[in-house]
Write an enzyme that holds these catalytic residues in place. Sequence first.
Site, short mmCIF file in Angstrom:
data_model
loop_
_atom_site.label_atom_id
_atom_site.label_comp_id
_atom_site.label_asym_id
_atom_site.label_seq_id
_atom_site.Cartn_x
_atom_site.Cartn_y
_atom_site.Cartn_z
N ASP A 1 3.60 -0.24 -4.20
CA ASP A 1 3.81 -1.66 -3.89
C ASP A 1 3.64 -1.90 -2.40
OD1 ASP A 1 4.37 -4.31 -4.06
OD2 ASP A 1 6.49 -4.06 -4.61
N GLY A 2 2.44 -2.32 -2.01
CA GLY A 2 2.18 -2.62 -0.61
C GLY A 2 1.54 -3.98 -0.40
N LYS A 3 1.17 -4.64 -1.53
CA LYS A 3 0.59 -5.99 -1.47
C LYS A 3 -0.55 -6.05 -0.47
CE LYS A 3 4.88 -7.97 -3.19
NZ LYS A 3 5.68 -6.73 -3.39
N ARG A 4 -1.49 -5.11 -0.61
CA ARG A 4 -2.59 -4.98 0.32
C ARG A 4 -3.67 -6.01 0.05
NH1 ARG A 4 1.07 -2.05 2.87
NH2 ARG A 4 0.58 0.14 3.14
#
Lengths: 307, 307
Positions: free
Chosen positions: B110-113
């Site tokens: 989960d890094g919302k890249r």
Amino acid sequence: MSTTSSSSGFAARLSAAVEQRQSQIVLGLDPDPSKLWPQALEAAKGSSVAGEAASAVEAHCCALIDAAGPACVAVKPQLACFERLGAPGREALGCVVDHAKAAGLLVLADGKRGDIDVSAAAYCASLTGATQTPYGAVAGLGADAFTANPYMGVDTLNVLIEGARADDAGVFVLVRTSNPGAADFEDLALADGGVLWERVAQAVDRLGSGGGLSDVGAVVGATAPQHVARMRELMPRTIFLLPGIGAQGGQVENLAPAFAPGRAAGLVSASRSIVFAYQEHGGSPADAARAQAELLRDSAWALGAEG
Amino acid sequence: MSTTSSSSGFAARLSAAVEQRQSQIVLGLDPDPSKLWPQALEAAKGSSVAGEAASAVEAHCCALIDAAGPACVAVKPQLACFERLGAPGREALGCVVDHAKAAGLLVLADGKRGDIDVSAAAYCASLTGATQTPYGAVAGLGADAFTANPYMGVDTLNVLIEGARADDAGVFVLVRTSNPGAADFEDLALADGGVLWERVAQAVDRLGSGGGLSDVGAVVGATAPQHVARMRELMPRTIFLLPGIGAQGGQVENLAPAFAPGRAAGLVSASRSIVFAYQEHGGSPADAARAQAELLRDSAWALGAEG
């Protein structure tokens, strides 16, 4: 209009650095281990493949900073390029950041982060602050600013901005980016007027603090210069970070409105056009990078208002 | 409707895991070094503050996986929480991912890249793939999927999706998130009808491939259950990742439409409600976490269609 004296925090530091270094150029650091300068490949050392690659990436970035840095005001490391090398990549990133700061450059960490409350705060700790632990504080990267993505809303931006502000650092929010797909969502017309990026621009304007230039900047693609005047209208005190010069097709000559509030209000970011200048123009990588960075600095500076 | 048999790649692996483990629960790993389980603090070792903190974080996450993992189908490490501990944090993240995979869990990073071309490709290399270097390939994190931010447009999503697909992995695109500020931009009404998140949902639906469930998922806040039915209409084959259960106020009972195409189509993510269950309900951290995860698993499973 001079804004330097009344700015605070990040904006003041940036304004002073622009004036002192006579440059608005941001040197993008997007190292690809398979496209490094030859001298960096020879410098590689390490006990693992990742370690060797990371040491070569570090040598490449430091050589690039030594060559082109004097014509620049900041570096912009692309976090993804370091993250792909794992823990050794993070070590290399830290060394590159330290090298840039020792050379008098500001550091804008480019990760386009955005998340809710505690996660956003963790990004601040990682990039500009520190993490409190039972064993003591763990320092973050020590960046002067970082890029952020607005999609999740103002509350997510607020955590990032307040965290950065507590560290005397800044945030650059994506407003209208330089890629063709920016038209898909950023340019969507809204029911009550304007387009999405204009709404984001209004939020960026509101969220900034400081009497002169704001500590909340905007990422504004240089490939859509027709938008720059409108952006300046919506964000009169905002520092624009303008990527897309060179390899992505943007021309610095189209960006004059960006510089209207003062030269520090328009930062011109370039990466591939500088690092690969030697392939196009000949000469050593360092000499070609230096020449290209100086060229870019001079053409941006000529457009700027009195800083 | 059974979709398992005709899915491919990530969706097929996920569907099989949901069926085998009889769970749609995703265990969020958001370790805060100052809020770790007591047993983890005692396990800390390292030659630096960051190293000590990272080893404690690793011990905490592995203990949490051991306790609650059997009731879950995947873990969702929040990358920011590891990044703030520098290179030792990245080492710890790698160990936690390996521990989760050894326990039979999928890993959703989960890094919302989100970024343009080469940077997006670098994120894929970092999270699901590998980086080619002159010294050999550097393996990435080995995640099964990662979260992505759509703001910059379909071209940026496409690079992430194609990169992940080449690694047999999936992408979860932010559509309508669980924070209050989601209303600021995601909910904006568009001039030609609908709201922004609906337009993003349509893109997510188009971008997915696979005969059954799609390999492009959506992050759909569980705190806005009134949207879930509409989301399912717009994205009939999309796997929904539903954060916001528990600490953020969402109720699993409101999410039935998410599960309509089959149980693997609705993943329920929870973190604080599991890890801090012992503070609310008593008992040891591990026992309370296990009990809470089992409770959540059972209430989600009861709502699902035949998987």
